[in-house]
Design a protein around this motif. Structure first.
Motif, PDB file in Angstrom:
ATOM      1  N   TRP A   1      49.664  -9.395  -5.984  1.00 36.32           N
ATOM      2  CA  TRP A   1      48.313  -9.951  -5.993  1.00 36.32           C
ATOM      3  C   TRP A   1      47.259  -8.858  -6.020  1.00 36.32           C
ATOM      4  N   LEU A   2      47.592  -7.688  -5.507  1.00 34.67           N
ATOM      5  CA  LEU A   2      46.685  -6.557  -5.622  1.00 34.67           C
ATOM      6  C   LEU A   2      46.506  -6.182  -7.084  1.00 34.67           C
ATOM      7  N   TRP A   3      47.613  -6.125  -7.811  1.00 33.85           N
ATOM      8  CA  TRP A   3      47.547  -5.792  -9.232  1.00 33.85           C
ATOM      9  C   TRP A   3      46.833  -6.887 -10.021  1.00 33.85           C
TER      10      TRP A   3
ATOM     11  N   ALA B   1      52.343  -7.561  -2.983  1.00 33.00           N
ATOM     12  CA  ALA B   1      51.631  -6.483  -3.668  1.00 33.00           C
ATOM     13  C   ALA B   1      51.211  -6.885  -5.075  1.00 33.00           C
TER      14      ALA B   1
END
Length: 338
Positions: free
Chosen positions: A193-195, A191
């Protein structure tokens, strides 16, 4: 030399502003309310500066003949500031600087290559291409390789008291600004990498805003007046969002006990950056001004992560990350000055 040092110091103010606004978010309840407070102060400061320094009138009639999109700079500013407030607890101060900078580089190269938003075209040169590669390698070292080297570990630091109370970034500090180190490292979570991707998008919005502000400043005859318009548009946008989405300002929560006085200074810090850069840019040149500001941002992010200033969780900064930052800064220098 004094002007270069001033530029670095002003650049370091940007991650401080993000940390301050993040703490304000904890007090007022939402990132939009925190951004609204910051934009309100920024609007007032730049209005006073515009009226004092001129030229007059504040908004000349000739500016209405400019392209419609130049009035939208404030919208991209809202995305950038609010995005940074959301990113800080997820990425830490250093990566909250680095990921938007990566987005700024990518969008900046596209704007220069195609001449978007009325910018003069600057075709890709060998020096700029090498700089882009170096910047990409540097960011890969500082983020991807650092993840692999340090894994999910977060080494405890000596002499750091652990507590369980709330902190501005949602970790384990008591909110007093002591900067207690977080006990879990989320760097290996998919997750994250989403941020990081959101951080890049925020940086791309910042590059668009900068380009639009350049055109707006030309039409208004002053970069300071352009900044005022940008703050004003952002303020009006946030006012609507807060009234509709947050259903009220909720500022009464922020005046309770236990909240630090410095959390109200985010807007002033943002105005300081805008006004100082408007002075430095004609003296140093735009490319060098941007470069020293980015260097200051990285230094500020490093210090905040290392020492846990402004109620931000301490995060260990390793040799691999520092090496990556050095390579990335060298690449950015080639892009901006090559």
């Amino acid at each position: 030399m004094p002007l270069l040092l001033l530029g670095v110091m002003v650049g370091a103010v940007t991650p401080i502003q993000t940390a301050v606004n993040s703490r304000l978010r904890m007090a007022v309840g939402t990132p939009f309310r925190a951004s609204l407070v910051s934009f309100t102060v920024g609007t007032l400061v730049t209005l006073v500066a515009s009226l004092t320094l001129g030229p007059h009138p504040l908004l000349p009639a000739s500016a209405l003949a400019g392209p419609w999109w130049m009035w939208l700079a404030g919208l991209f500013g809202v995305i950038f500031m609010t995005g940074n407030i959301l990113l800080l607890p997820k990425l830490g101060s250093l990566q909250t600087v680095m990921m938007p900078v990566l987005g700024q580089i990518l969008m900046g190269l596209l704007i220069d290559e195609f001449g978007w938003f009325g910018s003069p075209q600057q075709p890709m040169t060998v020096a700029r291409a090498i700089g882009a590669v170096l910047a990409a390698v540097g960011f890969a070292l500082a983020i991807v390789v650092a993840d692999l080297v340090y894994g999910g570990r977060l080494r405890p630091q000596r002499g750091v008291r652990r507590t369980e109370g709330p902190r501005a970034d949602g970790g384990g500090d008591d909110g007093t600004g002591t900067g207690v180190q977080v006990r879990r490292d989320e760097r290996m979570s998919p997750a994250i990498w989403l941020w990081r991707g959101i951080g890049m998008l925020c940086g791309m919005c910042s590059a668009v805003q900068t380009s639009i502000l350049g055109r707006l400043g030309t039409e208004l005859g002053s970069p300071i007046k352009a900044s005022f318009v940008s703050f004003l548009v952002g303020l009006l946008t946030l006012l609507v969002i807060v009234l509709v989405h947050d259903r009220g300002f909720g500022l009464h929560r922020a005046f309770g006990g236990g909240n630090p006085w410095w959390m109200w200074f985010g807007g002033f810090l943002g105005s300081l950056v805008v006004l100082t850069n408007s002075v430095l840019s004609p003296l140093l040149g735009t490319g060098l001004t941007v470069l020293v500001a980015l260097l200051g941002q990285v230094i500020g992010g490093l210090l905040i992560d290392t020492f846990g200033w402004f109620a931000v969780a301490r995060r260990r900064v390793g040799v691999v990350q520092i090496a990556g930052i050095v390579v990335a800064v060298a690449g950015i220098a080639l892009i901006r000055l090559g």
